[in-house]
Design an enzyme around this catalytic site. Structure first.
Site, short mmCIF file in Angstrom:
data_model
loop_
_atom_site.label_atom_id
_atom_site.label_comp_id
_atom_site.label_asym_id
_atom_site.label_seq_id
_atom_site.Cartn_x
_atom_site.Cartn_y
_atom_site.Cartn_z
N CYS A 6 0.84 -1.21 0.00
CA CYS A 6 0.00 0.00 0.00
C CYS A 6 0.87 1.25 0.00
O CYS A 6 1.41 1.65 1.04
CB CYS A 6 -0.92 -0.02 1.22
SG CYS A 6 -1.93 1.46 1.39
N CYS A 12 -0.43 4.08 2.18
CA CYS A 12 -0.19 3.85 3.61
C CYS A 12 1.28 4.08 3.97
O CYS A 12 1.60 4.70 4.98
CB CYS A 12 -0.54 2.42 4.01
SG CYS A 12 -2.16 1.88 3.45
N ASP A 13 2.18 3.53 3.17
CA ASP A 13 3.58 3.44 3.59
C ASP A 13 4.56 4.28 2.78
O ASP A 13 5.73 4.38 3.14
CB ASP A 13 4.04 1.96 3.52
CG ASP A 13 3.24 1.09 4.48
OD1 ASP A 13 2.83 1.60 5.54
OD2 ASP A 13 3.00 -0.08 4.16
C1 LIG Z 1 0.09 -3.94 6.20
C2 LIG Z 1 -1.02 -2.92 6.00
C3 LIG Z 1 -0.81 -1.61 6.38
C4 LIG Z 1 -1.84 -0.68 6.21
N1 LIG Z 1 -1.61 0.61 6.61
C5 LIG Z 1 -2.61 1.52 6.52
C6 LIG Z 1 -2.41 2.84 6.98
O1 LIG Z 1 -1.33 3.19 7.47
N2 LIG Z 1 -3.46 3.70 6.87
C7 LIG Z 1 -4.66 3.33 6.33
O2 LIG Z 1 -5.58 4.16 6.28
N3 LIG Z 1 -4.86 2.10 5.85
C8 LIG Z 1 -3.87 1.18 5.94
N4 LIG Z 1 -4.05 -0.08 5.46
C9 LIG Z 1 -5.35 -0.40 4.81
C10 LIG Z 1 -6.40 -0.65 5.89
O3 LIG Z 1 -5.91 -1.62 6.79
C11 LIG Z 1 -7.70 -1.12 5.27
O4 LIG Z 1 -8.16 -0.17 4.33
C12 LIG Z 1 -8.78 -1.29 6.35
O5 LIG Z 1 -8.34 -2.18 7.35
C13 LIG Z 1 -10.08 -1.83 5.74
O6 LIG Z 1 -10.97 -2.01 6.79
P1 LIG Z 1 -12.21 -2.98 6.69
O7 LIG Z 1 -12.93 -2.80 7.99
O8 LIG Z 1 -12.92 -2.78 5.44
O9 LIG Z 1 -11.63 -4.47 6.60
P2 LIG Z 1 -10.41 -5.27 7.26
O10 LIG Z 1 -9.53 -4.44 8.10
O11 LIG Z 1 -9.83 -6.03 6.11
O12 LIG Z 1 -11.18 -6.31 8.22
C14 LIG Z 1 -11.93 -7.35 7.68
C15 LIG Z 1 -12.53 -8.12 8.83
O13 LIG Z 1 -13.43 -9.10 8.30
C16 LIG Z 1 -13.30 -10.28 9.05
N5 LIG Z 1 -13.84 -11.40 8.25
C17 LIG Z 1 -13.46 -11.83 7.04
N6 LIG Z 1 -14.20 -12.91 6.69
C18 LIG Z 1 -15.06 -13.15 7.72
C19 LIG Z 1 -16.07 -14.13 7.98
N7 LIG Z 1 -16.36 -15.11 7.14
N8 LIG Z 1 -16.74 -14.06 9.15
C20 LIG Z 1 -16.51 -13.06 10.06
N9 LIG Z 1 -15.56 -12.10 9.85
C21 LIG Z 1 -14.84 -12.16 8.70
C22 LIG Z 1 -11.82 -10.37 9.36
O14 LIG Z 1 -11.55 -11.24 10.43
C23 LIG Z 1 -11.53 -8.90 9.68
O15 LIG Z 1 -11.80 -8.66 11.05
C24 LIG Z 1 -3.06 -1.04 5.62
C25 LIG Z 1 -3.27 -2.38 5.22
C26 LIG Z 1 -2.26 -3.31 5.40
C27 LIG Z 1 -2.49 -4.75 4.99
#
Ligand SMILES: Cc1cc2nc3c(=O)[nH]c(=O)nc-3n(C[C@H](O)[C@H](O)[C@H](O)COP(=O)(O)OP(=O)(O)OC[C@H]3O[C@@H](n4cnc5c(N)ncnc54)[C@H](O)[C@@H]3O)c2cc1C
Length: 315
Positions: A138, A141-142
């Site tokens: 990303c 992000c980084d």
């Molecule tokens: C290494 C890394 C660094 C990042 N750094 C940044 C940053 O500095 N700033 C920033 O803004 N963004 C950053 N991001 C991006 C950010 O993490 C994502 O945009 C954000 O987390 C998305 O949130 P979300 O709630 O949509 O899903 P996610 O964070 O992907 O969470 C998905 C959730 O769904 C759950 N899930 C999946 N399938 C099931 C199921 N069948 N049953 C129940 N639960 C389920 C998982 O367990 C998880 O809890 C980074 C991402 C990564 C990988």
């Protein structure tokens, strides 16, 4: 099966899920979050988060997610460390939905899907070895951590072209490793790439591995036409070969695009099934940030609250 029908069940515990829970709990919907296999979501796999508003000195991903969890619990959100294995959606407005998790069965008037997306990697051992120490998926992000440095981006599509041009504004030099002899990116993106002076495209090149003392210092690459191996002196490698939305569970049930992102309708966060909403990376192939995920979680909870009030509550 539980005998009460919940107002709302939130699937997933990333920024979208917890924000949806905060809003739903404060609207008296007694939300249940099923966390899935990655409680806290993607951010629990990173160290510094510098771009989430409210943390002027930055915060680690796990700390930030623990804060969001506490805030959701403070208003009465129930959290269960279970993952959803099956859903039977109601068909029309006012129908109840049934969810099975690995240990229980639930019914809900509304569902908010926040299952996120997973970045694709090449499958090299070094990607894991240097994760967070020179390997990222990303640039938004980084990228800031690589200001003035040299980096490589792997990929040939629109995502890679975008990440590379974004990084070219921060970094001294950006190499773009494209496996084929042309890019898949749109003509407009290719034009931008070709006209960015500090961005060099290495066609027919693949990443073989990484070297460095705790952090990435070199990328080992190969020209797949000549089989000649070489090295790039870089501080970071960005893998930009796409994301896989976590939507296998919903195939054939909810509308999705060709990559598998859920399609939400109108201005709001409705899916094609009444009472089923989606928020965060699972429905966003463009922004993929914690703050945008949180924002859509808020909107989806407001939509769910209005839906339940309209179709279930007697006036
Ligand atoms: C290494 C890394 C660094 C990042 N750094 C940044 C940053 O500095 N700033 C920033 O803004 N963004 C950053 N991001 C991006 C950010 O993490 C994502 O945009 C954000 O987390 C998305 O949130 P979300 O709630 O949509 O899903 P996610 O964070 O992907 O969470 C998905 C959730 O769904 C759950 N899930 C999946 N399938 C099931 C199921 N069948 N049953 C129940 N639960 C389920 C998982 O367990 C998880 O809890 C980074 C991402 C990564 C990988």
């Amino acid at each position: 099966m539980e005998n009460n029908v919940r107002d709302v069940i939130i699937i997933g515990s990333g920024p979208a899920g917890y924000t949806a829970a905060i809003y739903a709990a404060r609207a008296n919907m007694n939300p249940l979050i099923l966390t899935g296999m990655e409680p806290g979501g993607q951010l629990t796999t990173t160290t510094e988060v510098e771009n989430f508003p409210g943390y002027p000195e930055a915060v680690t991903g796990p700390e930030m997610m623990a804060d969001l969890q506490k805030q959701a619990e403070r208003f009465g959100t129930e959290i269960k460390y279970e993952y959803v294995t099956e859903i039977t959606f109601g068909e029309k407005e006012g129908d109840v939905h049934t969810l099975k998790s690995n240990t229980a069965e639930y019914q809900a008037k509304s569902i908010i899907i926040c299952t996120g997306a997973t970045a694709k990697y090449l499958g090299l051992d070094d990607e894991k070895k240097y994760a967070g120490s020179g390997v990222s998926a990303c640039a938004t992000c980084d990228g800031f951590f690589y200001r003035g440095k040299d980096v490589a981006v792997v990929g040939g599509g629109d995502t890679a072209a975008e990440e590379a041009t974004y990084l070219s504004k921060l970094c001294n030099k950006v190499y773009l490793l494209v496996r084929k002899d042309e890019m898949k990116a749109s003509k407009a993106m290719q034009h931008r790439v070709e006209h960015t002076p500090n961005l060099e495209v290495l066609y027919n090149h693949e990443l073989l591995g990484l070297e460095g003392n705790n952090v990435v210092e070199k990328a080992k690459i190969i020209n797949n036409l000549t089989n000649v191996e070489s090295e790039l002196i870089v501080d970071g490698v960005f893998i930009a070969i796409g994301h896989k939305p976590n939507t296998d569970l919903f195939k054939g049930k909810l509308d999705m695009d060709e990559t598998g992102y859920l399609i939400t309708q109108n201005r709001a966060y409705n899916t094609n099934i009444p009472g089923v909403f989606a928020a965060g990376d699972v429905q966003d192939s463009v922004y993929r940030q914690a703050i945008t995920a949180a924002g859509s979680g808020c909107s989806a909870a407001l939509d769910a609250e209005r839906y339940v009030a309209e179709f279930f509550e007697e006036v």
